[in-house]
Design a protein around this motif. Structure first.
Motif, PDB file in Angstrom:
ATOM      1  N   UNK A 183       1.082  -1.493  -0.126  1.00 40.06           N
ATOM      2  CA  UNK A 183       0.517   0.419   0.083  1.00 40.06           C
ATOM      3  C   UNK A 183       0.044   1.273   0.279  1.00 40.06           C
ATOM      4  N   UNK A 184       2.254   0.958   0.691  1.00 42.65           N
ATOM      5  CA  UNK A 184       3.141   2.842   0.925  1.00 42.65           C
ATOM      6  C   UNK A 184       3.512   3.166  -0.353  1.00 42.65           C
ATOM      7  N   UNK A 185       4.153   1.847  -1.481  1.00 36.51           N
ATOM      8  CA  UNK A 185       4.255   2.019  -2.313  1.00 36.51           C
ATOM      9  C   UNK A 185       3.709   2.343  -3.291  1.00 36.51           C
ATOM     10  N   UNK A 186       2.347   1.139  -3.291  1.00 29.54           N
ATOM     11  CA  UNK A 186       1.509   2.294  -4.081  1.00 29.54           C
ATOM     12  C   UNK A 186       0.958   3.571  -4.393  1.00 29.54           C
ATOM     13  N   UNK A 187       0.246   3.944  -2.973  1.00 28.73           N
ATOM     14  CA  UNK A 187       0.504   5.760  -2.835  1.00 28.73           C
ATOM     15  C   UNK A 187       1.727   5.974  -3.255  1.00 28.73           C
ATOM     16  N   UNK A 188       2.725   5.655  -2.916  1.00 34.53           N
ATOM     17  CA  UNK A 188       4.063   6.513  -4.357  1.00 34.53           C
ATOM     18  C   UNK A 188       4.053   6.821  -5.607  1.00 34.53           C
ATOM     19  N   UNK A 189       3.477   5.143  -6.034  1.00 32.00           N
ATOM     20  CA  UNK A 189       3.586   5.438  -7.136  1.00 32.00           C
ATOM     21  C   UNK A 189       1.748   6.588  -7.708  1.00 32.00           C
ATOM     22  N   UNK A 190       1.488   6.082  -7.068  1.00 32.71           N
ATOM     23  CA  UNK A 190      -0.035   6.670  -7.752  1.00 32.71           C
ATOM     24  C   UNK A 190       0.410   8.201  -8.302  1.00 32.71           C
ATOM     25  N   UNK A 191       1.027   8.920  -6.502  1.00 35.27           N
ATOM     26  CA  UNK A 191       0.723  10.244  -6.595  1.00 35.27           C
ATOM     27  C   UNK A 191       2.340  10.700  -6.806  1.00 35.27           C
ATOM     28  N   UNK A 192       3.336   9.594  -7.567  1.00 36.82           N
ATOM     29  CA  UNK A 192       4.609  10.487  -7.648  1.00 36.82           C
ATOM     30  C   UNK A 192       5.333  11.661  -6.555  1.00 36.82           C
ATOM     31  N   UNK A 193       4.983  10.877  -5.192  1.00 36.97           N
ATOM     32  CA  UNK A 193       5.577  11.561  -3.991  1.00 36.97           C
ATOM     33  C   UNK A 193       5.818  10.832  -3.607  1.00 36.97           C
ATOM     34  N   UNK A 194       6.762  10.924  -2.391  1.00 34.78           N
ATOM     35  CA  UNK A 194       6.771   9.969  -1.743  1.00 34.78           C
ATOM     36  C   UNK A 194       6.113   9.509  -0.608  1.00 34.78           C
ATOM     37  N   UNK A 195       6.002   8.467  -0.388  1.00 37.68           N
ATOM     38  CA  UNK A 195       4.948   8.240   0.556  1.00 37.68           C
ATOM     39  C   UNK A 195       5.029   9.256   2.347  1.00 37.68           C
ATOM     40  N   UNK A 196       6.346   9.258   2.630  1.00 39.32           N
ATOM     41  CA  UNK A 196       5.241  10.145   3.766  1.00 39.32           C
ATOM     42  C   UNK A 196       5.761  11.942   3.873  1.00 39.32           C
ATOM     43  N   UNK A 197       5.819  12.831   2.165  1.00 36.68           N
ATOM     44  CA  UNK A 197       4.751  13.693   1.755  1.00 36.68           C
ATOM     45  C   UNK A 197       3.584  13.430   1.645  1.00 36.68           C
ATOM     46  N   UNK A 198       3.353  12.308   1.212  1.00 35.06           N
ATOM     47  CA  UNK A 198       1.860  12.269   0.830  1.00 35.06           C
ATOM     48  C   UNK A 198       1.013  12.391   2.457  1.00 35.06           C
ATOM     49  N   UNK A 199       1.720  11.301   3.165  1.00 39.50           N
ATOM     50  CA  UNK A 199       0.963  11.428   4.206  1.00 39.50           C
ATOM     51  C   UNK A 199       0.620  13.212   5.114  1.00 39.50           C
ATOM     52  N   UNK A 200       2.490  13.147   4.970  1.00 37.86           N
ATOM     53  CA  UNK A 200       1.957  14.696   5.915  1.00 37.86           C
ATOM     54  C   UNK A 200       0.869  15.467   5.349  1.00 37.86           C
ATOM     55  N   UNK A 201       1.213  15.570   3.771  1.00 32.99           N
ATOM     56  CA  UNK A 201      -0.326  16.786   3.406  1.00 32.99           C
ATOM     57  C   UNK A 201      -1.380  16.544   3.911  1.00 32.99           C
ATOM     58  N   UNK A 202      -1.900  14.426   3.508  1.00 37.28           N
ATOM     59  CA  UNK A 202      -2.881  14.274   3.694  1.00 37.28           C
ATOM     60  C   UNK A 202      -3.605  14.277   4.770  1.00 37.28           C
ATOM     61  N   UNK A 203      -2.707  14.122   5.742  1.00 35.50           N
ATOM     62  CA  UNK A 203      -3.404  13.588   7.342  1.00 35.50           C
ATOM     63  C   UNK A 203      -2.945  13.854   8.035  1.00 35.50           C
ATOM     64  N   UNK A 204      -1.317  13.900   8.196  1.00 32.38           N
ATOM     65  CA  UNK A 204      -0.982  14.483   9.579  1.00 32.38           C
ATOM     66  C   UNK A 204      -0.460  16.093  10.046  1.00 32.38           C
ATOM     67  N   UNK A 205      -0.589  16.417   8.276  1.00 28.93           N
ATOM     68  CA  UNK A 205      -1.055  18.012   8.894  1.00 28.93           C
ATOM     69  C   UNK A 205      -2.632  18.299   9.054  1.00 28.93           C
ATOM     70  N   UNK A 206      -3.003  18.177   8.430  1.00 27.81           N
ATOM     71  CA  UNK A 206      -4.819  18.688   8.640  1.00 27.81           C
ATOM     72  C   UNK A 206      -5.545  17.937  10.491  1.00 27.81           C
ATOM     73  N   UNK A 207      -5.040  16.491  10.428  1.00 26.07           N
ATOM     74  CA  UNK A 207      -5.267  16.307  12.440  1.00 26.07           C
ATOM     75  C   UNK A 207      -3.593  17.242  13.104  1.00 26.07           C
ATOM     76  N   UNK A 208      -2.706  17.689  13.009  1.00 30.85           N
ATOM     77  CA  UNK A 208      -2.277  18.591  13.802  1.00 30.85           C
ATOM     78  C   UNK A 208      -1.577  17.364  14.843  1.00 30.85           C
ATOM     79  N   UNK A 209      -1.000  16.440  13.520  1.00 31.72           N
ATOM     80  CA  UNK A 209      -0.219  15.666  14.002  1.00 31.72           C
ATOM     81  C   UNK A 209       1.207  15.144  13.813  1.00 31.72           C
TER      82      UNK A 209
END
Length: 382
Positions: A183-209
């Motif tokens: 799943x982690x590899x899939x996210x990176x390849x679909x978005x063209x972003x490293x997994x840490x960057x996508x999680x930070x943008x879509x989950x961690x920053x909006x939730x204040x994690x």
């Protein structure tokens, strides 16, 4: 009945763990206890904001990220993953679970996004690590205790995976762990972003994690706990110090177990799920996606085949689902999971509860340690 602090301190006092943080939240009422120390030397007391290697309670977070891509229309649950993971375009399957790696048959159907989310790709493990197709995953792909600096980069990791056959046909049963890595590899390849960057943008920053990531920066190392295993001759042995493997970015950000976090950060994620995907006035996931994540997708035979990993529980997307009150601490509909570093986090939709317990002792196997069971009993009764 002992309170939360007493429940955790009982295990610290007998020396089974150096420390722990427990949290039980019902609505706006939050009970928290931080007990013991960040290490066996007692160099600093455990704090509510201490940072832990959360291991497999990473899995629900990454599954939520995949569902965001589904809602974005970038992937669909029935899509073959070979579009983004061409290494899995034509997988082979061992003829029987005990067959050698060269005794294979072709896969009869493609691996889909749904197979990844429900851990039914055919890759992974249950209780028998000696099977050749399982042993190859453990040795070649480091499918064991987390070692972020030992795992090759995603493209090399996927190339190695492509040489290993599936244990069973895609969709024919549940196996643990590797589907979440995919799943982690899939996210990176679909978005063209490293997994840490996508999680930070879509989950961690909006939730204040703010403390959740795949590495701990120097400014936060004073809050990072040491990590231990049981020594064969008794006592505890250090497996990773605060300035160890998580002090620098990994080549392979593990979607199955690579995150560090705090009790309050995971609480923010759990509350988002309880609020049917909403948080801070924003809708991060639709209620339908949250229901798919937190609903059991396994048949009774698949649950039973999961062995000690499931202990009769079902599996949603990225986490287990209690389907019956098989234990005093189980609550039908409870969703979440445990981490091999001594962590556990769940939501209980029926009561609007989030339960989190973070410790720093490696689990000795797939069965749940007494500290977790005692915490679950307390959370169920509190």
């Amino acid at each position: 009945m002992a309170d939360l602090r007493e429940t955790l301190e009982a295990h610290v006092d007998k020396g089974s763990v150096p420390g722990a943080v427990g949290l039980v939240a019902r609505g706006d009422h939050i009970e928290v206890a931080a007990v013991g120390s960040v290490d066996v030397e007692g160099s600093a007391p455990m704090r509510r904001d201490s940072i832990f290697r959360i291991a497999s309670i990473t899995k629900p977070v990454v599954a939520a990220a995949v569902m965001m891509l589904v809602e974005d229309g970038r992937i669909a649950l029935d899509d073959p993953v070979s579009r983004w993971l061409p290494e899995l375009a034509a997988p082979s399957v061992v003829r029987t679970p005990a067959s050698q790696l060269d005794d294979v048959v072709p896969a009869v159907r493609p691996i889909t996004v749904f197979h990844l989310l429900s851990s039914r790709t055919g890759y992974g493990f249950a209780s028998d690590f000696s099977l050749p197709a399982v042993a190859a995953l453990v040795t070649a792909l480091k499918q064991g205790p987390p070692e972020p600096q030992a795992v090759p980069a995603p493209n090399d990791w996927m190339a190695a995976l492509a040489r290993i056959p599936l244990l069973h046909q895609p969709g024919d049963g549940w196996l643990y762990n590797l589907s979440s890595e995919l799943q982690g590899v899939l996210i990176s390849r679909v978005t063209g972003k490293p997994l840490p960057d996508f999680l930070a943008e879509r989950i961690f920053e909006p939730l204040g994690m703010t403390d959740t990531a795949f590495t701990v920066p120097p400014a936060k190392l004073d809050r990072f706990t040491a990590y231990y295993g049981a020594h064969p001759k008794g006592g505890l042995e250090l497996l990773d110090a605060a300035d160890g493997q998580w002090s620098r970015p990994p080549a392979f950000p593990s979607g199955a177990g690579g995150l560090v976090s705090t009790a309050d950060d995971w609480l923010a994620f759990g509350r988002m799920l309880l609020s049917q995907g909403a948080a801070g006035g924003r809708q991060l996931l639709s209620p339908a996606s949250v229901r798919q994540m937190t609903t059991n997708h396994l048949t009774v035979p698949e649950r039973e085949a999961g062995g000690l990993f499931l202990e009769g529980m079902g599996w949603g997307f990225g986490g287990a689902v209690d389907v019956e009150r098989a234990e005093p601490w189980s609550v039908p509909g409870r969703y979440g999971w445990v981490g091999g570093t001594g962590t556990t986090a769940h939501i209980i939709p029926a009561t609007g509860t989030v339960t989190i317990m973070l410790s720093q002792l490696q689990m000795g196997g797939p069965s749940f340690p007494e500290l977790m069971r005692d915490f679950w009993r307390y959370a169920a009764d509190a």
